[in-house]
Design an enzyme around this catalytic site. Structure first.
Site, PDB file in Angstrom:
ATOM      1  N   GLU A 217      47.311  38.774  38.133  1.00 56.35           N
ATOM      2  CA  GLU A 217      45.954  38.425  37.700  1.00 56.35           C
ATOM      3  C   GLU A 217      45.202  39.729  37.451  1.00 56.35           C
ATOM      4  O   GLU A 217      45.044  40.531  38.382  1.00 56.35           O
ATOM      5  CB  GLU A 217      45.197  37.570  38.727  1.00 56.35           C
ATOM      6  CG  GLU A 217      45.661  36.133  38.826  1.00 56.35           C
ATOM      7  CD  GLU A 217      44.736  35.271  39.684  1.00 56.35           C
ATOM      8  OE1 GLU A 217      43.500  35.498  39.634  1.00 56.35           O
ATOM      9  OE2 GLU A 217      45.255  34.392  40.392  1.00 56.35           O
TER      10      GLU A 217
ATOM     11  N   GLU B  31      46.715  34.026  46.642  1.00 53.07           N
ATOM     12  CA  GLU B  31      45.513  34.600  47.267  1.00 53.07           C
ATOM     13  C   GLU B  31      45.190  34.003  48.637  1.00 53.07           C
ATOM     14  O   GLU B  31      44.021  33.725  48.945  1.00 53.07           O
ATOM     15  CB  GLU B  31      44.312  34.458  46.328  1.00 53.07           C
ATOM     16  CG  GLU B  31      44.417  35.316  45.096  1.00 53.07           C
ATOM     17  CD  GLU B  31      43.140  35.350  44.256  1.00 53.07           C
ATOM     18  OE1 GLU B  31      42.170  34.646  44.605  1.00 53.07           O
ATOM     19  OE2 GLU B  31      43.103  36.071  43.247  1.00 53.07           O
TER      20      GLU B  31
END
Length: 503
Positions: A292, A173
């Protein structure tokens, strides 16, 4: 009463199911590790401190692969802190979750746990505060047979044979301003490409995941993927996608339609990747690692973090999942299966305690949350090839996603056994009759209808005192008339319909 229809023909396929779609995620966050999978003082702990009850539930869940050690945590992680004698390991401040990391659990403990849980390890490297050399060092420690400083260090720590980790994430991320070491797409793309090139010099057999956007709502979404892939396309095998769905506002109609957003997210990432491939004259189709995803009451997070000092393994993000949440998770799994041609890896976040299907009490029992059941049953019965279907369904209006179908479904055919499995969600508040046309698979008969229904008690949760309040129940199988059959899907429900050849 409105009726839905589904025609199933084995001639129209999407692709085979990759078992890596049933992955999970273990991060050094809250009680996922400490008090979750690892608790040396627990009555169920093995000699290495691994909780046997959590291991048993992990195997029951059907998890195929587990991503480790993060997540946000990895962007400040020094992997060397978690190897060697536990008494010699340093205590560090974890900036991602504002806690103290003891490093009592590290690389070798995770690999031992993964072997005991019978899951494939997926490792992430720190490209937030570290870079090419540290990633290569970790790969050498983990995968090189021996005869070098780091591989011999692993052997000295008790692992004579290399761990053979095949899946590696190039950071986490890094498009997010919350990430330690946050980067622009240009900065990350160049670093990821250089890291990928070096890692594959050490071990050409590995598969690499470049960081995609941390959510479809990010302001840089799509442009981030395009820039990163301009640098990395020839060096990586997957681009990641992350998505969470928050039910906190009470808009039940919209949360039940969350898979509409996931479906669009996948379609847009695929389109962006294919656009870059065309620009670069690449014929290889890149796949997505959706590593995720989950239902997550994100609006509660700040309350968990405020007013707390630097402590070890506090209870963070321990959501209690409702029956409706379980139906949503089942629908998200349907979406991942429906894109089996382009989604090759997926990981539900996370495994234990932290937004998790498994909950534990420190020193006490472990139990299955409501979302455990759709994951476990999908992992068990999603076998063979995903079929392309065009369901006809009533529709309803939502605030977030507009007009959406009441029925969400996917069908799989296992050529080896001849079995057909249909996963179906009824998002509506009334029972939904479903007519199935099986003319392309004549000779099948219904053998089972499992349903997790939230219509009667949508806010029901499983607890330590009532661990089986929300679970899947057996319902009467479909009525058959030649190659057609009909079944009733309960209101707000996730369902498994299984068919087998006549004996």
């Amino acid at each position: 009463m409105r009726t839905a229809r589904l025609t199933i023909d084995p001639a129209f396929t999407i692709g085979p199911v990759d078992r890596r779609l049933f992955g999970s995620f273990v991060e050094h966050l809250g009680r996922c590790v400490y008090g979750g999978i690892y608790e040396p003082d627990h009555p169920e702990a093995d000699p290495l401190g691994l909780r046997r009850d959590v291991l048993a539930l992990t195997r029951e869940l059907g998890v195929s692969m587990v991503r480790y050690p993060g997540g946000n945590f990895v962007s400040g992680y020094r992997w060397e802190d978690g190897v060697g004698p536990v008494g010699d390991r340093p205590r560090r401040l974890d900036l991602a979750w504002k806690t103290v990391e003891t490093n009592a659990f590290g690389i070798d403990e995770f690999m031992t746990w993964a072997a005991a849980a019978e899951v494939e390890p997926m490792m992430a490297v720190n490209l937030g505060t570290r870079g090419v050399q540290e990633a290569c060092d970790l790969l050498e420690y983990v995968n090189h047979p021996g005869g070098t400083q780091l591989s011999d260090l692993r052997r000295a720590h008790g692992a004579e044979q290399p761990y053979g980790v095949r899946l590696w994430c190039l950071g986490n991320e890094l498009d997010g301003p919350w990430q330690v070491g946050h980067k622009t797409a240009e900065e990350y793309g160049r670093l990821a490409a250089e890291t990928a090139r070096a890692m594959k010099l050490i071990d050409p057999s590995i598969s690499l995941v470049a960081c995609g956007s941390s959510g479809r709502g990010m302001p840089t979404f799509a442009s981030w993927e395009a820039t990163v892939l301009e640098h990395t396309y020839e060096h990586v095998d997957f681009i990641s996608a992350h998505s969470y769905y928050d039910p906190t506002d009470g808009d039940r109609a919209s949360i039940l339609a969350s898979a509409v957003d996931m479906d669009q997210f996948i379609t847009e990432v695929v389109a962006t990747a294919d656009h870059v491939a065309a620009r670069l004259r690449q014929t290889r189709k890149l796949k997505i690692s959706f590593d995720e995803w989950n239902v997550w009451y994100q609006s509660r997070v700040q309350g968990d973090l405020d007013g707390r000092g630097w402590v070890e393994a506090p209870a963070l993000l321990e959501d209690d999942y409702t029956a409706v949440d379980a139906v949503v998770v089942g629908s998200l799994l349907i979406t991942l299966l429906r894109h089996a041609d382009r989604v090759g890896v997926a990981a539900q976040a996370q495994l234990a305690n932290v937004i998790a299907p498994i909950r534990t009490r420190t020193g006490g029992p472990a139990w299955r949350q409501s979302i455990f059941h759709p994951f476990a049953l999908t992992a068990r019965y999603a076998r063979g090839t995903v079929l392309r279907t065009e369901p006809v369904s009533p529709r309803y209006e939502t605030k977030r996603y507009g007009d959406v179908p009441v029925l969400d479904t996917v069908a799989l055919h296992d050529e080896e056994s001849g079995e057909l499995t249909v996963f179906a969600v009824n998002r509506g508040t009334a029972d939904l009759p479903l007519d199935l046309d099986l003319r392309g698979l004549s000779g099948l008969h219904p053998v089972q209808h499992l349903s997790l229904a939230a219509g009667d008690d949508p806010d029901a949760v499983n607890t330590e005192a009532e661990p089986d309040r929300v679970t899947a129940r057996e319902l009467p199988t479909a009525d058959v008339d030649g190659d057609r059959c009909s079944v009733r899907l309960p209101a707000v429900s996730w369902n498994v319909l299984r068919f087998a050849p006549q004996p």
